[in-house]
Design an enzyme around this catalytic site. Structure first.
Site, mmCIF file in Angstrom:
data_model
loop_
_atom_site.group_PDB
_atom_site.id
_atom_site.type_symbol
_atom_site.label_atom_id
_atom_site.label_comp_id
_atom_site.label_asym_id
_atom_site.label_seq_id
_atom_site.Cartn_x
_atom_site.Cartn_y
_atom_site.Cartn_z
ATOM 1 N N ILE A 160 -4.503 -10.123 -5.979
ATOM 2 C CA ILE A 160 -3.064 -9.870 -5.859
ATOM 3 C C ILE A 160 -2.444 -10.825 -4.844
ATOM 4 O O ILE A 160 -1.366 -11.388 -5.082
ATOM 5 C CB ILE A 160 -2.797 -8.401 -5.476
ATOM 6 C CG1 ILE A 160 -3.285 -7.476 -6.596
ATOM 7 C CG2 ILE A 160 -1.311 -8.170 -5.205
ATOM 8 C CD1 ILE A 160 -3.310 -6.004 -6.231
ATOM 9 N N THR A 237 2.610 -3.247 -0.589
ATOM 10 C CA THR A 237 2.302 -2.764 -1.939
ATOM 11 C C THR A 237 0.808 -2.483 -2.072
ATOM 12 O O THR A 237 0.281 -2.419 -3.180
ATOM 13 C CB THR A 237 2.722 -3.800 -3.006
ATOM 14 O OG1 THR A 237 2.141 -5.068 -2.677
ATOM 15 C CG2 THR A 237 4.235 -3.946 -3.069
ATOM 16 N N SER A 238 0.122 -2.310 -0.948
ATOM 17 C CA SER A 238 -1.328 -2.152 -0.970
ATOM 18 C C SER A 238 -1.754 -0.708 -0.739
ATOM 19 O O SER A 238 -1.983 0.040 -1.682
ATOM 20 C CB SER A 238 -1.973 -3.093 0.050
ATOM 21 O OG SER A 238 -3.369 -3.089 -0.092
ATOM 22 N N ARG A 239 -1.872 -0.277 0.513
ATOM 23 C CA ARG A 239 -2.228 1.090 0.859
ATOM 24 C C ARG A 239 -1.389 1.536 2.040
ATOM 25 O O ARG A 239 -1.159 0.783 2.985
ATOM 26 C CB ARG A 239 -3.725 1.211 1.202
ATOM 27 C CG ARG A 239 -4.658 1.147 -0.011
ATOM 28 C CD ARG A 239 -4.507 2.373 -0.893
ATOM 29 N NE ARG A 239 -5.412 2.365 -2.040
ATOM 30 C CZ ARG A 239 -5.102 1.924 -3.239
ATOM 31 N NH1 ARG A 239 -3.891 1.405 -3.452
ATOM 32 N NH2 ARG A 239 -5.955 1.980 -4.234
ATOM 33 N N ASP A 263 5.841 0.408 -1.157
ATOM 34 C CA ASP A 263 5.514 1.031 -2.444
ATOM 35 C C ASP A 263 4.420 2.073 -2.249
ATOM 36 O O ASP A 263 4.041 2.770 -3.186
ATOM 37 C CB ASP A 263 5.061 -0.043 -3.443
ATOM 38 C CG ASP A 263 4.814 0.534 -4.836
ATOM 39 O OD1 ASP A 263 5.750 1.140 -5.386
ATOM 40 O OD2 ASP A 263 3.686 0.389 -5.352
ATOM 41 N N GLU A 268 1.350 9.853 1.095
ATOM 42 C CA GLU A 268 1.973 9.882 -0.229
ATOM 43 C C GLU A 268 1.377 10.898 -1.187
ATOM 44 O O GLU A 268 2.032 11.294 -2.161
ATOM 45 C CB GLU A 268 1.920 8.493 -0.880
ATOM 46 C CG GLU A 268 0.532 8.036 -1.288
ATOM 47 C CD GLU A 268 0.569 6.684 -2.000
ATOM 48 O OE1 GLU A 268 0.160 6.644 -3.164
ATOM 49 O OE2 GLU A 268 1.007 5.691 -1.399
ATOM 50 N N HIS A 300 4.752 4.124 -5.454
ATOM 51 C CA HIS A 300 3.506 3.583 -6.009
ATOM 52 C C HIS A 300 3.736 3.078 -7.436
ATOM 53 O O HIS A 300 2.985 3.365 -8.374
ATOM 54 C CB HIS A 300 2.392 4.639 -5.989
ATOM 55 C CG HIS A 300 1.046 4.047 -5.698
ATOM 56 N ND1 HIS A 300 0.300 4.357 -4.585
ATOM 57 C CD2 HIS A 300 0.317 3.130 -6.380
ATOM 58 C CE1 HIS A 300 -0.833 3.668 -4.607
ATOM 59 N NE2 HIS A 300 -0.841 2.919 -5.692
ATOM 60 N N GLN A 301 4.770 2.281 -7.570
ATOM 61 C CA GLN A 301 5.237 1.791 -8.869
ATOM 62 C C GLN A 301 4.724 0.388 -9.192
ATOM 63 O O GLN A 301 4.803 -0.058 -10.340
ATOM 64 C CB GLN A 301 6.775 1.794 -8.842
ATOM 65 C CG GLN A 301 7.459 1.370 -10.114
ATOM 66 C CD GLN A 301 8.973 1.283 -9.933
ATOM 67 O OE1 GLN A 301 9.533 1.861 -9.000
ATOM 68 N NE2 GLN A 301 9.637 0.553 -10.809
ATOM 69 N N ALA A 302 4.187 -0.317 -8.187
ATOM 70 C CA ALA A 302 3.892 -1.747 -8.340
ATOM 71 C C ALA A 302 2.949 -2.047 -9.509
ATOM 72 O O ALA A 302 3.103 -3.053 -10.198
ATOM 73 C CB ALA A 302 3.323 -2.314 -7.048
#
Length: 337
Positions: A160, A237-239, A263, A268, A300-302
């Protein structure tokens, strides 16, 4: 054991999981059981005569759960994601339970979402959309900056991170990167590998693309933020655990952090993938984050593209089939235990 005789219990199931896994199961013939609930010590009791469980990022697969899976004679834990920080691999190994994952599905999906968050925060397209719908055509408050020539720091240069670096270079950005292993391919593209402190000090935008582990937990904290440029943009966008939420909130309040795009979020599992529009959210930290005008949160849409979900289903099924038929997976990065 023949794959067609094997039952898979899916946890944290969403409607799109059922759509894609049912569609691509036609070529495999597994028996699929879908549960909307998260896997945890209480819900593990739902598993009946299943050799395989399929889990996602917020399922709890700790030692307690794995002990119960072993009692139920579960042989395979199949992650339908790349990250595996939620699985106790030592406990799985102890019980001789195989653990596999999807190491790469669509790196472009996550990388493109990271850039979308950067552009949205910068050019405020989400605010412009709402304004125009209310017949407000004023540009006041929508001022952005040119991405061209800015310095983007990438932490983590796996699939990524590499995909994101190509996008950033395409915008004419100077790209810095940090990873334990430096990518020669990225160096040839023009990426400069530097130390972590240099990433913090020199970057206008910092994008996180590393896994969550003991070394990376809260890599964004009070100390690292103090090194950063004023009005820095941070994208994750990872964790969620890569960011210490309280420190970022302070950074936003002080104006040190100019933009934040997340994200993922450390807590979450209590929020994301659910419709809570009629509920009172008890998490004060996420409520505080969402109150800032310069913060963008996506749930968490990525990863959520047609191509990614197709690959996730196919790779997950192929991993399971390989383990059932020959107790191994050709792609060694997919096999964790």
């Amino acid at each position: 054991m023949e794959p067609s005789n094997s039952k898979i219990a899916f946890f944290s199931t969403q409607p799109y999981d059922k759509t894609f896994f049912n569609k691509y199961n036609e070529g495999f013939g597994f028996q699929l059981n879908f549960f909307e609930t998260q896997l945890n010590p209480q819900t593990v009791a739902l598993i009946e005569e299943c050799e395989i469980v399929c889990v996602f990022v917020n399922d709890i697969v700790n030692e307690t759960v794995i002990n119960q899976l072993a009692e139920k004679k579960v042989k395979i834990i199949a992650l339908r994601c790349a990250g595996f920080n939620n699985v106790d691999l030592e406990a799985a190994k102890k019980h001789e339970i195989k653990v596999c994952r999807v190491p790469a599905y669509s790196p472009q999906a996550v990388a493109e979402h990271a850039m979308a968050m950067i552009l949205t925060l910068n050019r405020k397209t989400h605010k412009a959309y709402n304004r125009v719908r209310e017949q407000n055509f004023s540009l006041n408050g929508l001022l952005g900056f040119d991405l061209f020539g800015k310095t983007i720091g990438i932490i983590g240069t796996g699939n990524i991170g590499k995909a994101f670096s190509k996008i950033a270079l395409g915008f004419g950005c100077k790209v810095l990167a940090y990873d334990i292993v430096e990518s020669e391919e990225m160096k040839k593209d023009g990426v400069s590998f530097v130390g972590l402190e240099e990433i913090f000090k020199s970057s206008d935008i910092i994008s996180l693309h590393c896994p969550l582990n003991e070394q990376t937990k809260h890599v964004i904290n009070t100390t690292s933020i103090s090194f950063m440029k004023d009005s820095v943009m941070i994208i994750n966008t990872s964790r969620g655990g890569l960011i210490e939420t309280s420190s970022v909130i302070e950074g936003l309040k002080e104006g040190k952090i100019g933009y934040l795009g997340i994200d993922v979020y450390e807590q979450e599992e209590k929020l994301f993938f659910r419709d809570l529009s009629a509920d009172i959210i008890q998490d004060d930290a996420i409520q505080r984050l969402m109150s800032f005008p310069n913060v963008l949160v996506t749930a968490h849409q990525a990863f959520f593209t047609n191509e990614a979900l197709t690959q996730i289903a196919l790779v997950t099924f192929n991993n399971i089939k390989s383990l059932l038929t020959r107790n191994d997976i050709e792609n060694k990065s997919a096999l964790l235990v």
